[in-house]
Structures are given as C-alpha cells and as structure tokens.
Design a protein around this motif. Structure first.
Motif, PDB file in Angstrom:
ATOM      1  N   THR A  30       0.806  -1.221   0.000  1.00  0.00           N
ATOM      2  CA  THR A  30       0.000   0.000   0.000  1.00  0.00           C
ATOM      3  C   THR A  30       0.844   1.279   0.000  1.00  0.00           C
ATOM      4  OG1 THR A  30      -0.180  -0.168   2.413  1.00  0.00           O
ATOM      5  CG2 THR A  30      -1.996  -1.071   1.094  1.00  0.00           C
ATOM      6  N   SER A  31       2.165   1.136  -0.041  1.00  0.00           N
ATOM      7  CA  SER A  31       3.046   2.300   0.045  1.00  0.00           C
ATOM      8  C   SER A  31       3.805   2.620  -1.240  1.00  0.00           C
ATOM      9  CB  SER A  31       4.049   2.110   1.184  1.00  0.00           C
ATOM     10  OG  SER A  31       3.398   1.950   2.422  1.00  0.00           O
ATOM     11  N   GLY A  54      -2.679   1.957  -1.970  1.00  0.00           N
ATOM     12  CA  GLY A  54      -3.087   2.530  -0.693  1.00  0.00           C
ATOM     13  C   GLY A  54      -4.448   3.198  -0.753  1.00  0.00           C
ATOM     14  N   ASP A  55      -4.717   3.878  -1.891  1.00  0.00           N
ATOM     15  CA  ASP A  55      -6.015   4.555  -2.032  1.00  0.00           C
ATOM     16  C   ASP A  55      -6.655   4.309  -3.401  1.00  0.00           C
ATOM     17  OD1 ASP A  55      -4.603   7.914  -2.595  1.00  0.00           O
ATOM     18  OD2 ASP A  55      -4.478   6.057  -3.737  1.00  0.00           O
ATOM     19  N   ILE A  76      -4.793  -9.074  -0.533  1.00  0.00           N
ATOM     20  CA  ILE A  76      -3.916 -10.156  -1.006  1.00  0.00           C
ATOM     21  C   ILE A  76      -2.700  -9.603  -1.753  1.00  0.00           C
ATOM     22  CG2 ILE A  76      -5.649 -11.983  -1.052  1.00  0.00           C
ATOM     23  CD1 ILE A  76      -6.017 -11.443  -4.066  1.00  0.00           C
ATOM     24  N   SER A  77      -2.430  -8.308  -1.584  1.00  0.00           N
ATOM     25  CA  SER A  77      -1.227  -7.680  -2.155  1.00  0.00           C
ATOM     26  C   SER A  77      -1.066  -7.991  -3.637  1.00  0.00           C
ATOM     27  CB  SER A  77       0.030  -8.117  -1.384  1.00  0.00           C
ATOM     28  OG  SER A  77      -0.042  -7.732  -0.044  1.00  0.00           O
ATOM     29  N   GLY A 101      11.301   4.536  -4.653  1.00  0.00           N
ATOM     30  CA  GLY A 101      10.636   5.238  -3.573  1.00  0.00           C
ATOM     31  C   GLY A 101      10.614   6.743  -3.723  1.00  0.00           C
ATOM     32  N   ASP A 102      10.583   7.225  -4.962  1.00  0.00           N
ATOM     33  CA  ASP A 102      10.507   8.662  -5.216  1.00  0.00           C
ATOM     34  C   ASP A 102       9.147   9.224  -4.835  1.00  0.00           C
ATOM     35  OD1 ASP A 102      12.474   9.433  -8.209  1.00  0.00           O
ATOM     36  OD2 ASP A 102      12.842   9.760  -6.084  1.00  0.00           O
ATOM     37  N   VAL A 103       9.087  10.516  -4.590  1.00  0.00           N
ATOM     38  CA  VAL A 103       7.794  11.137  -4.350  1.00  0.00           C
ATOM     39  C   VAL A 103       7.135  11.536  -5.667  1.00  0.00           C
ATOM     40  CG1 VAL A 103       8.413  11.980  -2.064  1.00  0.00           C
ATOM     41  CG2 VAL A 103       8.837  13.408  -4.062  1.00  0.00           C
ATOM     42  N   VAL A 104       7.925  11.616  -6.744  1.00  0.00           N
ATOM     43  CA  VAL A 104       7.360  12.013  -8.028  1.00  0.00           C
ATOM     44  C   VAL A 104       6.544  10.865  -8.616  1.00  0.00           C
ATOM     45  CG1 VAL A 104       9.404  11.276  -9.321  1.00  0.00           C
ATOM     46  CG2 VAL A 104       7.915  13.015 -10.278  1.00  0.00           C
TER      47      VAL A 104
END
Lengths: 122, 106
Positions: A30-31, A54-55, A76-77, A101-104
């Motif tokens: 979810t991240s 996540g959303d 169930i990922s 893991g960038d924010v862009v």
C-alpha cells in the motif's frame, strides 16, 4: 526480498475478457505505486498506467485509457490488469513493476515481474 | 505526449569499449529520466533514475547525465553481460519510453 510474481501465460480469442495478476511480497503493497508495461512481439516498451494500492489512485497513459482497467486488492497484495474485449493487437508480453521510492509520480520502476504473455488469436 | 528518441538504434561494439547512448525528449523533462537494460526474453532492469542516480547494485561502469531535453547513458568499459537492449524512460508527464538501442557484438 522484493518480489513481483505474475500469473501465467494466456491464450484467448478476440472478444473474450481477461484479467492478469501481479502478486507482490517483500514490501508494503500500500506504500508504492505499481505500474504496467506492454511489450509487443519484437517491439519496445510502452507505459500503460499505474495504481497506488493505498487509495486506488490510478493513472492511465492516454494511449491505454479506456482500453484496459488497472486495479488492486490490498487484502492479497495483488495488482491486476484487465480487458473486457480482447483484440488480436493486444497480443504482447505484459510486465508489472514497482516504482522506486521517489515522491514524483509517475517514476522509474525498480522491481519487475517476470512478465505475462497474452496471445489473442482466433 | 512527450516523445523520446534514442540514438543510435543499433550499436556494434567490443568488450572493453566505451559506449554512449543518447536520448532526446521532445520537450523539457528536467531530470526525470531513467535508463533500463533488457536482455532478450527477460524483464527490464533499472540502471539509472533521475538522470544520473545509479540504482542499487548496478555496476559503476554505468553512468547517466543530462537534463532538459538531452541525456546520455555511458558504459565506461563494455562487459560481456552488457550486450543487450537499452531503453530510456521519461516520467515528467505521464511516462514514455524511447524506442530502444541494441548493443551488439562487433
């Protein structure tokens, strides 16, 4: 260890529906954004779209908007790519991949599934 | 749509050669560019992101540079495992890949 394991090869007829899957492990599903990439036989890579499990925020390439649906099941990922009515031109290898893991958004894709070969033929 | 153009399409080189691949964007993408390596029949592998950041575990003979519309991927000393196809990817607006550059044995 980060892993993305895709469902097996599919052979379908034109007009049939299909949903392929990408089950992830080794990180928080979810991240991270998960994307789908198409590679037609002997051709290059095409970015189809991404989802944030996540959303369920989903972004599509204009070239694929309306042609496919990207979804995810947090319980169930697993991320999905589906078609309601396949065409012969959908014959391709499809890869799922996780963003760095960038924010862009979108971003580069650091971990890839092994690919799912979809063959559509009458 | 932002178009990405790679050159050359094919490159013939020998082990130990220094190799440079260029990727041009149809409009500025700042530094939002990644490079991938793909061996035949395998999934792509991320080499470089944000134009010049080396992904974890990628050998230091790979380097990337550029900003705006022109970018390069350099392999300082070509190794046998480096014979593959390389793709650039922009992610400034949606995302698009270049058409690929095949590095083959001379």
């Amino acid at each position: 260890e980060v892993q993305l394991v895709q469902s097996g090869a599919e052979v379908k007829k034109p007009g049939e529906s299909l949903k392929i899957s990408c089950k992830v492990s080794g990180f928080s599903f979810t991240s991270y954004w998960i994307g789908w990439v198409r590679q037609m036989p002997g051709k290059g890579l095409e970015w189809m779209g991404i989802i944030y499990p996540g959303d369920s925020d989903t972004r599509y390439s204009p070239s694929f908007q309306g042609q496919v649906t990207i979804s995810a099941d947090k319980s169930i990922s697993t991320a999905y790519l589906q078609w309601s009515s396949l065409k012969a031109s959908d014959t391709a290898m499809y890869y799922c991949a996780r963003h760095v893991g960038d924010v862009v958004v979108p971003s580069a894709m650091s971990h890839w599934g092994q690919g799912t070969l979809v063959t559509v033929s009458s | 749509d932002i178009q990405m153009t790679q050159s050359p399409s094919t490159l013939s080189a020998s082990v130990g050669d220094r190799v440079t691949i260029t990727c041009r964007a149809s409009q500025s993408i700042s530094s939002w560019l990644a490079w991938y390596q793909q061996h035949l029949g395998k999934a792509p592998k991320l080499l470089i992101y944000k134009s010049s950041s080396l992904d974890s575990g990628v050998p230091s003979r790979f380097s990337g540079s550029g900003s705006g519309t022109e970018f390069t991927l350099t392999i300082s000393s070509l190794q046998p495992d480096d014979f593959a196809t390389y793709y650039c990817q922009q992610y400034e607006s949606y995302s698009t890949f270049g058409q690929g550059t095949k590095v083959e044995i001379k």
